[in-house]
Design a protein around this motif. Structure first.
Motif, mmCIF file in Angstrom:
data_model
loop_
_atom_site.group_PDB
_atom_site.id
_atom_site.type_symbol
_atom_site.label_atom_id
_atom_site.label_comp_id
_atom_site.label_asym_id
_atom_site.label_seq_id
_atom_site.Cartn_x
_atom_site.Cartn_y
_atom_site.Cartn_z
ATOM 1 N N GLN A 191 -6.414 13.986 2.390
ATOM 2 C CA GLN A 191 -7.049 13.160 1.360
ATOM 3 C C GLN A 191 -7.682 11.908 1.939
ATOM 4 O OE1 GLN A 191 -3.903 12.504 -1.484
ATOM 5 N NE2 GLN A 191 -4.996 13.683 -3.018
ATOM 6 N N GLN A 192 -7.092 11.414 3.031
ATOM 7 C CA GLN A 192 -7.656 10.212 3.657
ATOM 8 C C GLN A 192 -8.811 10.563 4.572
ATOM 9 O OE1 GLN A 192 -6.492 7.292 2.637
ATOM 10 N NE2 GLN A 192 -5.124 8.540 1.408
ATOM 11 N N ILE A 230 -8.650 11.984 7.388
ATOM 12 C CA ILE A 230 -8.234 11.579 8.732
ATOM 13 C C ILE A 230 -7.992 12.829 9.559
ATOM 14 C CG2 ILE A 230 -6.342 10.499 10.010
ATOM 15 C CD1 ILE A 230 -8.011 8.490 8.639
ATOM 16 N N LEU A 267 2.917 6.661 7.617
ATOM 17 C CA LEU A 267 2.880 6.875 6.162
ATOM 18 C C LEU A 267 2.910 8.366 5.849
ATOM 19 C CD1 LEU A 267 0.301 4.220 4.893
ATOM 20 C CD2 LEU A 267 2.779 4.110 4.890
ATOM 21 N N LYS A 315 5.699 10.993 3.626
ATOM 22 C CA LYS A 315 5.372 11.855 2.486
ATOM 23 C C LYS A 315 6.087 13.196 2.562
ATOM 24 C CE LYS A 315 1.937 9.302 0.675
ATOM 25 N NZ LYS A 315 2.308 8.476 -0.424
ATOM 26 N N PHE A 375 -1.690 14.479 2.418
ATOM 27 C CA PHE A 375 -1.991 13.040 2.384
ATOM 28 C C PHE A 375 -3.087 12.699 3.392
ATOM 29 C CE2 PHE A 375 -1.462 8.559 2.351
ATOM 30 C CZ PHE A 375 -1.355 8.130 3.665
ATOM 31 N N LEU A 425 0.825 -1.202 0.000
ATOM 32 C CA LEU A 425 0.000 0.000 0.000
ATOM 33 C C LEU A 425 0.861 1.256 0.000
ATOM 34 C CD1 LEU A 425 -2.916 -0.565 2.516
ATOM 35 C CD2 LEU A 425 -3.079 -0.066 0.094
ATOM 36 N N ILE A 459 -0.213 3.512 11.573
ATOM 37 C CA ILE A 459 0.247 3.357 10.189
ATOM 38 C C ILE A 459 0.048 4.660 9.423
ATOM 39 C CG2 ILE A 459 -0.173 2.180 8.006
ATOM 40 C CD1 ILE A 459 1.188 0.380 9.880
ATOM 41 N N LEU A 460 -1.112 5.263 9.632
ATOM 42 C CA LEU A 460 -1.385 6.488 8.888
ATOM 43 C C LEU A 460 -0.411 7.588 9.259
ATOM 44 C CD1 LEU A 460 -5.250 6.280 8.988
ATOM 45 C CD2 LEU A 460 -3.878 6.449 6.914
#
Lengths: 304, 483, 70
Positions: free
Chosen positions: A295-296, A298, A281, A285, A292, A101, A277-278
């Motif tokens: 966009q999620q 979150i 990740l 970036k 990022f 992913l 994880i988010l």
């Protein structure tokens, strides 16, 4: 290693009545606590000990620092296939999924880079040669995962530290939830999972560090009814040379730090692992971390 | 970057399965699986057949993933089956094969075994009792008795008296070996009063590509013994002359199957196989006959003017079948699926067939699912299939001598050209995680696709159907449980 | 029909690595209704009925024991 365990009755903020209990112990090199919205000391004691046992079980099983567990066996397998038990196989599946992913940014085999990078605030950045010689032994795609057999080529190593704590939070959460229907909060060194609402209908209040528009760091209070919260990044670990700040977030594909990463990211998600994880990740970036997460969809806080 | 958008959902799925796997749930690893079923079958058009078939399947699973499977089937047929003679506009009389057998047995019976009720261990008595039991249970009327039966004009000649009871047993062993290879070995036995079959089978399968591909090879070897009531008749010999050439005969069958199954993607799995089957030995139906017809008119048996002339059928001693089969299954949503399967068969008897099967599995809720099903089938006729034999072309009659001018002939409708459609519905009721009740109903209808054989105007066969389109329904009840 | 058959045969025989799923992608395929064999009992009953009424038999494997009806 000594394990200490503390059980405390908490006082309500605005009155002298009891407002729940707290269990505290040490595990995974972090202060761990579980807060219960409950006055039954016997039950809290039982659940708290369970939480401690589970946290320590996970630490013993997956710690990179021990010489008597599966991770040690894998890291010293010299290229031989090792059969993983169901729990470890599940984690391996998960790590591979995240590896794909994230297009290789999240890589449990990237720990080897610490042999070149020592983030002590000094100006000791490694040479290109030092970094490049490590690269052939990094990359989860070089290992063979054919459940239940995992084959790690000699010279490579895996480190589950990137998700170990968050996984422990979620596992302890599940254990408690199976036995206790009231509200509680699990907090292992800042990786949090809550079950709410509290008996008075309110959400759990969690204090985090975030930065406002002017880049001023301030304390914010997040109200969580349920879900997980995790923070990645540590502003105290970096290297500074020639005016360039090298953050400790390393890109496994290049072996060099990610450019423009925030000093800290806090995220909220359904489980602690997801939040963890988010946030990891996002850090990878670099400059696009906040975008990022946006966009999620979150909820997140970042400090640069 | 497209990947960015989907990360959270994919992550949630990944986390879900991570936390679920590790949690100790009370999910049992089954050691035993029991499957019980029973089938009720009937045919329309006065070919009523009620078939009640209990089947019991027991499987024992072991920790090393090997298993042993035992299956028992008991078929009891009652009813009628076409005897092969053509429908005519005059009544026709036939002798039933088991009546022939009884007539033979009676003629050799000694007077010492007259005390039938007392002495159960006398073999001759035992056989007679059995035959009488079958005839009286399955004959449509007492008046037909043991000597024969008469079929009214315009009706399909059906023989009602010799279908009987079949029991079959099979044992199978599955054993995983190393290197992702699995082995299968099994044997089976099937017994009827006029037929015995024994078989052994084996297979090897290997998984590749992270278990996405499986290649397999299997074989089946079968030995069948046919000992019909009334004995084995000479192919294309004259019917009714009591001239059996042997008491029994046999055939051997060898099958080879090559298969591949492949996971295509997360929602699509398929398999296909190629099979070869070679049968050698007695393949005719010992009870079936063909009418001998002269431009549409039934003719008398030159040896016995009181009856019409019929000849026993005759099929080749060898048959080679080749089948190509393919099946695709698609996951629809998270709980439904759709399956499409097709089989093409061709053999050296001139038969080609196509079978297409479509099934949709629809989950209504945790305790109910429905599976509508449709099957389309067509087959061409065997090259020796004919609804009746023609004088001069197929059969020459010189005085009392009857000679067949062809080696093989059969009017068995199972070898004719037809298409068939089946509509079915299965209802499944999972009672809990480990048991399920099911009900399945299917409706089958054949359609004639034979070219009509010419008969003279006004003859016995004029206007008579040359193929009786079978229509059947069956209902299956099932219960399965594992523990 | 033939071309599709050949294409599918070729792709599956060559065992392309882009065909297939990772172990963690088997969530749907693991469900009982996605099993290729389906209910063995249904298949056995059907096979027996069609074997006694039609000229073809088997195709999806072979069952145990013949019967004297074809």
């Amino acid at each position: 290693m000594t394990y200490s365990f503390q059980l405390t009755q908490l006082k309500a903020e605005h009155s002298s009545s009891v407002a729940g209990c707290k269990v505290a112990f040490s595990a995974m090199a972090s202060p761990c606590e579980v807060l219960f919205d409950n006055d039954d000391l016997t039950q809290v004691l039982e659940l708290g000990l369970l939480a401690q046992q589970e946290a320590q079980r996970i630490e013993r099983k997956f710690s990179r620092y021990r010489d008597d567990n599966l991770v040690y066996a894998i890291n010293h397998s010299q290229g031989k296939a090792i059969s993983l038990d169901e729990e470890t196989a599940g984690l391996m599946d998960f790590c591979y999924q995240i590896y794909e992913l994230s297009e290789g940014s999240f890589d449990i085999s990237s720990g080897l880079l610490r042999q070149a990078w020592h983030f002590d605030g000094s100006d000791n950045i490694p040479t290109d040669a030092q970094v490049e010689q490590l690269l052939p032994n990094i990359g989860l795609d070089k290992a063979i995962w054919h459940p239940p057999l995992f084959t790690l080529p000699a010279g490579m190593e895996i480190d589950l530290g990137g998700i170990g704590k968050e996984y422990a939070v979620d596992k302890v959460f599940e254990l408690i939830q199976q036995r206790y229907s009231g509200a509680f909060l699990v907090n292992f060194g800042g990786d949090i999972r809550v079950h709410g609402p509290r008996s008075d209908g309110s959400a759990w209040s969690v204090g985090i560090e975030g930065a406002d528009a002017e880049r001023t760091v301030k304390q914010t209070t997040v109200k969580l009814l349920s879900g997980g919260l995790a923070t990645s990044g540590d502003s105290k670990r970096f290297l500074l040379k020639d005016g360039i700040r090298y953050s400790h977030i390393l890109n496994p594909k290049t072996g060099y730090p990610v450019v423009g990463a925030p000093r800290s990211i806090t995220t909220v998600a359904a489980t602690c692992i997801q939040a963890g994880i988010l946030s990891s990740l996002a850090l990878m970036k670099g400059n696009a971390a906040e975008e990022f997460l946006h966009q999620q969809s979150i909820q997140h806080w970042s400090i640069r | 970057m497209q990947l960015t958008k989907n990360i959270n959902t994919a992550l949630a799925v990944a986390t879900g399965s991570l936390l679920n796997i590790s949690t100790a749930t009370a999910e049992i690893t089954p050691e035993w699986e029991l499957d019980i079923g029973t089938l009720y079958y009937q045919e329309s058009d006065s070919r009523v057949q009620a078939l009640a078939t209990p089947v019991i399947n027991i499987k024992r699973l072991f920790a090393d993933e090997s298993s042993v499977n035992f299956k028992m089937t008991f078929d009891s047929l009652s009813g009628a089956s076409p005897n092969g003679a053509a429908i005519a506009n005059v009544p026709q009389t036939f002798t039933s094969p088991s009546a022939l057998a009884e007539a033979n047995a009676a003629s050799t019976q000694t007077s010492a075994s007259g005390n039938t009720g007392y002495d159960d261990y006398d073999d001759d008595d035992h056989d007679d009792d059995d035959d009488e039991k079958y005839i009286s249970a399955f004959s449509s009327s007492e008046s037909e008795g043991a000597s024969g039966y008469t079929v009214p004009a315009g009706e399909l000649p059906l023989d009602e008296s010799f279908e009987d009871f079949r029991q079959s047993y099979s044992l199978n062993w599955t054993q995983p070996l190393k290197d992702n290879v699995t082995m299968n070995l099994g044997g089976s036995l099937s017994l009827e009063s006029d037929f015995t079959s024994m078989a052994v089978n084996g297979a090897l399968a290997k998984e590749f590509n992270q278990k996405n591909t499986t290649a397999s090879i299997g074989f089946n070897l079968e030995l069948d013994t046919i000992n019909p009531h009334g004995g084995i008749q000479k192919g294309l010999g004259i019917y009714g002359q009591d001239s059996a050439i042997a008491k029994s005969d046999n055939k051997q069958v060898g099958d080879l199957v090559l298969g591949i199954s492949q996971v295509m993607n997360r929602r699509w799995v398929m398999d296909m196989n190629l099979s070869f089957s070679y049968a050698n030995g007695y393949q005719s139906d010992a009870y079936k006959i063909l009418s001998v017809v002269d431009r549409g008119n039934l003719i008398s048996d030159p040896n016995d003017a009181s009856r019409y002339l019929y000849l026993y059928e005759s099929r080749p001693q060898a048959r080679l079948k080749i089948s190509a089969f393919m099946r695709h299954k698609f996951a629809i949503g998270s709980d439904d699926s759709f399956e499409f399967a097709h089989r093409y068969m061709t053999d050296d008897w001139g038969i080609n067939s196509n079978t297409t099967d479509l099934t949709y599995h629809f989950k209504v809720n945790d305790h109910l699912y429905v599976e509508p099903h449709y099957r389309y089938y067509n087959q061409s006729a065997a090259n020796f299939y004919t609804p009746f034999l023609e004088v001069d072309t197929d059969v020459s009659i010189n005085g009392t001598e009857v000679t067949a001018n062809r080696n093989y002939a059969s009017s068995d409708q199972r070898l004719a050209a037809f298409s068939a459609e089946t509509y079915g519905l299965k209802i499944g009721i999972p009672l809990d995680k480990n048991s399920e009740l099911s009900l399945r109903v299917e409706q089958y209808q054949q359609q004639d696709q034979n070219s009509r054989k010419e008969v003279g105007a006004g003859s016995n066969l004029d206007g008579m159907s040359q193929f009786s389109e079978l229509s059947a329904q069956w209902l299956q009840l099932g219960y399965k449980v594992r523990w | 029909m033939n071309k599709i058959l050949i294409l599918i045969l070729l792709t599956s025989v060559t065992g392309c690595s882009y065909l297939g799923v990772k172990p963690w992608e088997r969530d749907l395929l693991a469900k009982p209704h996605m099993s290729l064999e389906g209910s063995a009992m249904d298949g056995a009953f059907n096979d027996h009925i069609y074997f006694s009424k039609e000229a073809s038999s088997g195709g999806s494997g072979f069952g145990g024991g013949g019967c004297g009806c074809n």
